[in-house]
Design an enzyme around this catalytic site. Structure first.
Site, short mmCIF file in Angstrom:
data_model
loop_
_atom_site.label_atom_id
_atom_site.label_comp_id
_atom_site.label_asym_id
_atom_site.label_seq_id
_atom_site.Cartn_x
_atom_site.Cartn_y
_atom_site.Cartn_z
N HIS A 177 48.86 15.12 13.26
CA HIS A 177 50.05 15.50 12.69
C HIS A 177 49.99 16.03 11.32
O HIS A 177 50.43 17.14 11.01
CB HIS A 177 51.04 14.52 12.46
CG HIS A 177 51.39 13.76 13.73
ND1 HIS A 177 52.00 12.61 13.86
CD2 HIS A 177 51.23 14.30 15.17
CE1 HIS A 177 52.13 12.10 15.11
NE2 HIS A 177 51.48 13.06 16.07
N HIS A 227 46.12 14.94 24.13
CA HIS A 227 45.15 15.32 23.14
C HIS A 227 43.70 15.72 23.64
O HIS A 227 43.09 16.44 23.10
CB HIS A 227 45.04 14.18 22.14
CG HIS A 227 46.34 13.75 21.27
ND1 HIS A 227 46.83 14.74 20.55
CD2 HIS A 227 46.77 12.66 21.36
CE1 HIS A 227 47.88 14.31 20.00
NE2 HIS A 227 47.79 13.05 20.62
N ASP A 239 51.78 18.56 18.21
CA ASP A 239 50.37 17.97 18.41
C ASP A 239 49.52 19.12 18.87
O ASP A 239 48.41 19.09 18.72
CB ASP A 239 50.42 16.88 19.66
CG ASP A 239 51.06 15.55 19.41
OD1 ASP A 239 50.99 15.32 18.08
OD2 ASP A 239 51.32 14.77 20.23
ZN LIG Z 1 51.96 13.27 18.07
#
Ligand SMILES: [Zn+2]
Length: 311
Positions: free
Chosen positions: A78, A264, A241
């Site tokens: 973030h 991710h 993200d």
């Molecule tokens: Zn996040």
């Protein structure tokens, strides 16, 4: 010439790590030209700085962690997203514990923090990673792609069959030449099913998670008082993200991203794959009158191919 940027002076924040639950003090400090974004653990004696680079990613379980030797820095995405959104190239991030503070679960508090001290231009040219040919990575039915584009835009398809998710948009796209990162992206918070929180806590993740720093969802509703900040907050947080994970390339991208269910792990796989394919990208600088480019401190300029010079 579009120039590199850092912050005007040091600024501090105190918060907790969303996964560890530990209190952490974060200090952002100006950094010299061509430093990039660098993390320093002040609680680990003799710890070497950890560069915010895709090849230093050590874990992608629920958040993105960096590691070099035995020094770990977690939940960087973030903050990294806010730094790309604000066009910050060089910064030292000091942490008194392993995790970047989660703040409210979005990138907005980092934007606010940086704007309180201001952003300064440096002398060196800002460098971009210009995508020269499409590159795609997959993981199961998830997919992430980068393609050539004169600017930066990103689209994301979020898929989850749940009565709450089904009520909100599952696709969003943004183009940095027309969308304000601060207004339309930075305030989107992390989210998750309350049921899944218990599973995460069983593997010692999300110990600091609460409705103060995430959107919680039960079987039928968003449980936070006040509901969502935007109708498309879920998918917009996925894009937030993506921006943070891809900024671990070390420079902003000139290209178009599209993600389908990517998280991710896949975002990092894409960044690493790109770095390995040297024919798929090149470094470029951007010729633009600086004053015009920074009238809006948030938006990247509309980039015309002819104005980009390859270095
Ligand atoms: Zn996040």
């Amino acid at each position: 010439m579009l120039k590199q940027r850092t912050i005007r002076k040091a600024v501090h924040a105190i918060g907790i790590g969303v996964h560890s639950g530990e209190k952490v003090r974060m200090t952002l400090r100006p950094a010299g030209e061509n430093t990039g974004i660098v993390f320093v653990r002040t609680d680990v004696k003799g710890a070497k700085p950890v560069a915010a680079q895709a090849d230093n990613v050590s874990d992608t379980t629920l958040s993105t962690s960096l590691g070099q030797a035995d020094v770990q820095v977690s939940t960087v995405e973030h903050l990294m997203s806010a730094l790309w959104g604000l066009g910050i190239d060089n910064l030292v991030v000091e942490l008194s514990a392993q995790e970047v503070p989660i703040m409210d679960g979005s990138a907005s508090p980092f934007v606010y923090l940086i704007n309180t001290v201001g952003i300064v231009e440096q002398n060196a040219a800002k460098e971009f990673i210009r995508i020269k040919r499409p590159i795609t990575v997959t993981q199961g039915d998830a997919q992430a792609t980068l393609k050539p584009f004169a600017g930066f835009k990103a689209g994301y398809t979020f898929e989850a069959d749940h009565p709450v998710y089904n009520r909100y948009p599952k696709y969003a796209e943004l183009d940095f030449s027309t969308v304000s990162y601060v207004e339309q992206v930075s305030r989107a918070r992390s989210f998750g099913l309350v049921k899944e929180l218990e599973q995460a806590q069983a593997i010692n993740k999300c110990l600091g998670s609460s409705l103060e720093n995430a959107v919680g969802i039960d079987d039928y509703n968003v449980v936070n008082e006040g509901g969502l900040r935007y109708d498309d907050e879920f998918v917009m947080h996925k894009l937030l993200d993506v921006i943070g994970d891809l900024y671990l390339l070390g420079r902003p991208i000139l290209g178009a991203f599209h993600g389908h269910k990517s998280g991710h792990a896949l975002n990092n796989k894409l960044a690493r794959a790109l770095l390995r394919c040297e024919d798929a990208w090149e470094l470029a600088t951007f010729e633009v009158p600086s004053s015009a480019a920074h009238e809006d401190a948030i938006r990247e300029p509309i980039l015309q191919p002819a104005a980009v010079s390859v270095i």
